[in-house]
Design a protein around this motif. Structure first.
Motif, PDB file in Angstrom:
ATOM      1  N   GLU A 163       0.965  -1.314   0.122  1.00  0.00           N
ATOM      2  CA  GLU A 163       0.233   0.002  -0.126  1.00  0.00           C
ATOM      3  C   GLU A 163       0.696   1.258  -0.002  1.00  0.00           C
ATOM      4  O   GLU A 163       1.984   1.658   0.850  1.00  0.00           O
ATOM      5  CB  GLU A 163      -0.377   0.422   1.400  1.00  0.00           C
ATOM      6  N   ALA A 164      -0.167   2.126  -0.839  1.00  0.00           N
ATOM      7  CA  ALA A 164       0.881   4.271  -0.797  1.00  0.00           C
ATOM      8  C   ALA A 164      -0.376   4.826  -0.322  1.00  0.00           C
ATOM      9  O   ALA A 164      -1.167   4.594  -1.663  1.00  0.00           O
ATOM     10  CB  ALA A 164       2.260   4.319  -1.725  1.00  0.00           C
ATOM     11  N   MET A 165       0.025   5.980   0.183  1.00  0.00           N
ATOM     12  CA  MET A 165      -1.421   6.417   0.262  1.00  0.00           C
ATOM     13  C   MET A 165      -0.997   8.049   0.212  1.00  0.00           C
ATOM     14  O   MET A 165       0.095   8.292   0.731  1.00  0.00           O
ATOM     15  CB  MET A 165      -1.838   6.465   2.151  1.00  0.00           C
ATOM     16  N   PHE A 166      -1.585   8.463   0.154  1.00  0.00           N
ATOM     17  CA  PHE A 166      -1.628   9.946  -0.878  1.00  0.00           C
ATOM     18  C   PHE A 166      -2.083  11.064   0.191  1.00  0.00           C
ATOM     19  O   PHE A 166      -3.372  10.716  -0.169  1.00  0.00           O
ATOM     20  CB  PHE A 166      -0.774  10.426  -1.992  1.00  0.00           C
ATOM     21  N   GLY A 167      -2.293  11.744   0.546  1.00  0.00           N
ATOM     22  CA  GLY A 167      -2.848  13.463   0.261  1.00  0.00           C
ATOM     23  C   GLY A 167      -3.544  13.220   2.738  1.00  0.00           C
ATOM     24  O   GLY A 167      -4.656  13.271   2.675  1.00  0.00           O
ATOM     25  N   ILE A 168      -3.023  12.182   3.345  1.00  0.00           N
ATOM     26  CA  ILE A 168      -3.211  12.159   4.577  1.00  0.00           C
ATOM     27  C   ILE A 168      -3.225  13.336   4.853  1.00  0.00           C
ATOM     28  O   ILE A 168      -2.203  14.009   5.746  1.00  0.00           O
ATOM     29  CB  ILE A 168      -2.487  11.074   4.908  1.00  0.00           C
ATOM     30  N   ARG A 169      -3.932  13.752   6.427  1.00  0.00           N
ATOM     31  CA  ARG A 169      -3.910  14.573   7.045  1.00  0.00           C
ATOM     32  C   ARG A 169      -5.231  13.868   8.622  1.00  0.00           C
ATOM     33  O   ARG A 169      -4.957  15.077   9.336  1.00  0.00           O
ATOM     34  CB  ARG A 169      -4.414  16.067   6.732  1.00  0.00           C
ATOM     35  N   SER A 170      -5.418  13.141   8.582  1.00  0.00           N
ATOM     36  CA  SER A 170      -6.216  12.281   9.735  1.00  0.00           C
ATOM     37  C   SER A 170      -5.877  10.500  10.265  1.00  0.00           C
ATOM     38  O   SER A 170      -5.766  10.341   9.110  1.00  0.00           O
ATOM     39  CB  SER A 170      -8.181  12.887   9.095  1.00  0.00           C
ATOM     40  N   GLY A 171      -5.511  10.458  11.558  1.00  0.00           N
ATOM     41  CA  GLY A 171      -5.571   9.355  11.744  1.00  0.00           C
ATOM     42  C   GLY A 171      -5.276   8.749  12.781  1.00  0.00           C
ATOM     43  O   GLY A 171      -5.263  10.212  14.022  1.00  0.00           O
ATOM     44  N   THR A 172      -5.323   7.997  13.672  1.00  0.00           N
ATOM     45  CA  THR A 172      -4.836   7.830  15.388  1.00  0.00           C
ATOM     46  C   THR A 172      -3.142   7.679  15.380  1.00  0.00           C
ATOM     47  O   THR A 172      -2.947   7.147  14.060  1.00  0.00           O
ATOM     48  CB  THR A 172      -5.458   6.348  15.829  1.00  0.00           C
ATOM     49  N   ARG A 173      -2.615   7.619  16.407  1.00  0.00           N
ATOM     50  CA  ARG A 173      -1.539   6.716  16.832  1.00  0.00           C
ATOM     51  C   ARG A 173      -1.511   5.977  16.588  1.00  0.00           C
ATOM     52  O   ARG A 173      -0.588   5.142  15.911  1.00  0.00           O
ATOM     53  CB  ARG A 173      -1.199   6.627  18.451  1.00  0.00           C
ATOM     54  N   GLU A 174      -2.716   4.441  17.089  1.00  0.00           N
ATOM     55  CA  GLU A 174      -2.283   3.096  16.256  1.00  0.00           C
ATOM     56  C   GLU A 174      -2.117   2.925  14.812  1.00  0.00           C
ATOM     57  O   GLU A 174      -1.943   1.804  14.685  1.00  0.00           O
ATOM     58  CB  GLU A 174      -4.113   1.875  16.373  1.00  0.00           C
ATOM     59  N   GLU A 175      -2.807   3.760  14.194  1.00  0.00           N
ATOM     60  CA  GLU A 175      -3.374   3.577  12.758  1.00  0.00           C
ATOM     61  C   GLU A 175      -1.786   3.884  12.335  1.00  0.00           C
ATOM     62  O   GLU A 175      -1.268   3.047  11.330  1.00  0.00           O
ATOM     63  CB  GLU A 175      -3.440   4.395  12.039  1.00  0.00           C
ATOM     64  N   VAL A 176      -0.660   4.951  12.550  1.00  0.00           N
ATOM     65  CA  VAL A 176       0.272   5.264  12.258  1.00  0.00           C
ATOM     66  C   VAL A 176       1.484   4.348  12.926  1.00  0.00           C
ATOM     67  O   VAL A 176       2.349   3.479  12.067  1.00  0.00           O
ATOM     68  CB  VAL A 176       0.802   6.474  12.315  1.00  0.00           C
ATOM     69  N   GLU A 177       1.533   3.552  13.460  1.00  0.00           N
ATOM     70  CA  GLU A 177       2.125   2.632  14.058  1.00  0.00           C
ATOM     71  C   GLU A 177       1.966   1.124  13.274  1.00  0.00           C
ATOM     72  O   GLU A 177       2.600   0.767  12.869  1.00  0.00           O
ATOM     73  CB  GLU A 177       1.618   2.656  15.819  1.00  0.00           C
ATOM     74  N   PHE A 178       0.895   0.913  12.991  1.00  0.00           N
ATOM     75  CA  PHE A 178       0.182  -0.209  12.410  1.00  0.00           C
ATOM     76  C   PHE A 178       1.145  -0.146  10.523  1.00  0.00           C
ATOM     77  O   PHE A 178       1.875  -1.089  10.232  1.00  0.00           O
ATOM     78  CB  PHE A 178      -0.727  -0.459  11.948  1.00  0.00           C
ATOM     79  N   ALA A 179       0.691   1.469  10.053  1.00  0.00           N
ATOM     80  CA  ALA A 179       1.569   1.939   8.975  1.00  0.00           C
ATOM     81  C   ALA A 179       3.580   1.242   8.904  1.00  0.00           C
ATOM     82  O   ALA A 179       3.973   0.392   7.997  1.00  0.00           O
ATOM     83  CB  ALA A 179       1.337   3.051   8.641  1.00  0.00           C
TER      84      ALA A 179
END
Ligand SMILES: N=C(N)NCCCCNCCCN
Ligand SMILES: [Mn+2]
Ligand SMILES: [Mn+2]
Length: 289
Positions: A163-179
């Motif tokens: 996966e690659a994602m663009f334009g991101i400006r919202s998420g949780t700490r858990e999501e950032v760690e999962f990524a």
């Protein structure tokens, strides 16, 4: 041909091809059963098709008339109200049906909640998932539902799709760690530029599934979507990335999701319709077909 789970809807205004012969096959998914903030994505497919009536089929900068291309529209999925998993199963089965009669067809989903992208990815089994979105969508579960729209990228990652994602400006700490742990790379809307796109997408294996959650755009141009976020990308930034992508990677499927609203001709729908014409035009003009 008849599909088990679809019904007829408003059509694009130019002559359309049969699904067996088409290169591009449009499928609406009017589902908004897990929308957490602004409802109305169930009207997305109708709104987008209606907004295309405002557009010239000739794409000026490509010198190409998409009305002359083999495009089919197989209507909308009969949704299972409130059940994103069962509805996505119908999306998967419909695309599987389509690919049996036309293995070269490129399905184009119009949505509808982002949760429904999972069904398309399950049917098409791409190697990579490139997504434009304001949100990471990497939650393990949201509001007690692992098939909520906020979990779709997580479910797709679990299939082993890169996966690659663009334009991101919202998420949780858990999501950032999962990524971080899963090697999922993403670019913040603040940092986005064309080079950042090429850098992340170049190494990805083909074929690629391309998903545009309409909320990636600045909310000034897409005010009616399920979870709007300020500070998004502009129209041409996304078009330029798509042009590079189709020229350099084989595309398994495409979608435009989270289009909502209740008024015909709203800005979100007009943005989505224009994006649809550019995607088809870019595929035809410069795509790896
Ligand atoms: N992927 C998405 N679209 N995620 C949006 C999640 C909704 C965040 N609600 C936050 C509520 C906190 N008060
Ligand atoms: Mn989003
Ligand atoms: Mn999303």
């Amino acid at each position: 041909m008849e599909f088990l789970y679809t019904y007829e809807t408003l059509k694009l205004e130019f002559p359309l091809a049969e699904p067996e012969e088409a290169r591009y096959v449009i499928l609406g998914v009017p589902f908004d059963g897990t929308t957490s903030y602004k409802a109305g994505a169930r009207f997305g497919p109708t709104l987008i098709r209606q907004a295309t009536l405002n557009l010239e089929s000739y794409v000026l900068d490509y010198d190409l008339d998409i009305a002359e291309l083999p495009i089919a529209d197989i209507g909308d999925i009969a949704v299972v109200a409130g059940d994103p998993r069962k509805t996505a199963d119908r999306v998967r089965e419909t695309i599987e049906e389509l690919k049996r009669v036309n293995p070269n067809a490129i399905p184009i989903l119009l949505g509808g909640e982002h949760s429904q992208t999972l069904g398309a990815v399950e049917a098409l089994r791409p190697k990579s998932y490139v997504v434009f979105d304001a949100h990471l969508d990497l939650r393990d579960s949201y509001e007690d539902n692992p098939y909520n729209h906020a979990c779709v990228a997580r479910r797709i990652a679990e299939l082993g799709v890169r996966e690659a994602m663009f334009g991101i400006r919202s998420g949780t700490r858990e999501e950032v760690e999962f990524a971080e742990k899963g090697g999922i790379r993403w670019v913040h809307a603040r940092d986005y530029d064309f080079d950042s796109f090429v850098e992340l997408v170049e190494p990805l294996p083909e074929p690629v599934y391309l998903s545009v959650d309409i909320d990636v755009f600045d909310l000034a141009i897409v005010p009616t979507t399920g979870t709007p976020e300020a500070g998004g990308l502009g129209f041409w930034e996304v078009i330029e990335a798509i042009e590079w992508l189709v020229e350099n990677k084989r595309i398994a499927g495409f979608d435009i999701m989270e289009v909502a609203g209740e008024t015909l001709g709203n800005p979100t729908a007009l943005t989505a319709a224009k994006l649809l014409f550019y995607f088809i035009g870019a595929m035809e003009k410069m795509g790896k077909l």
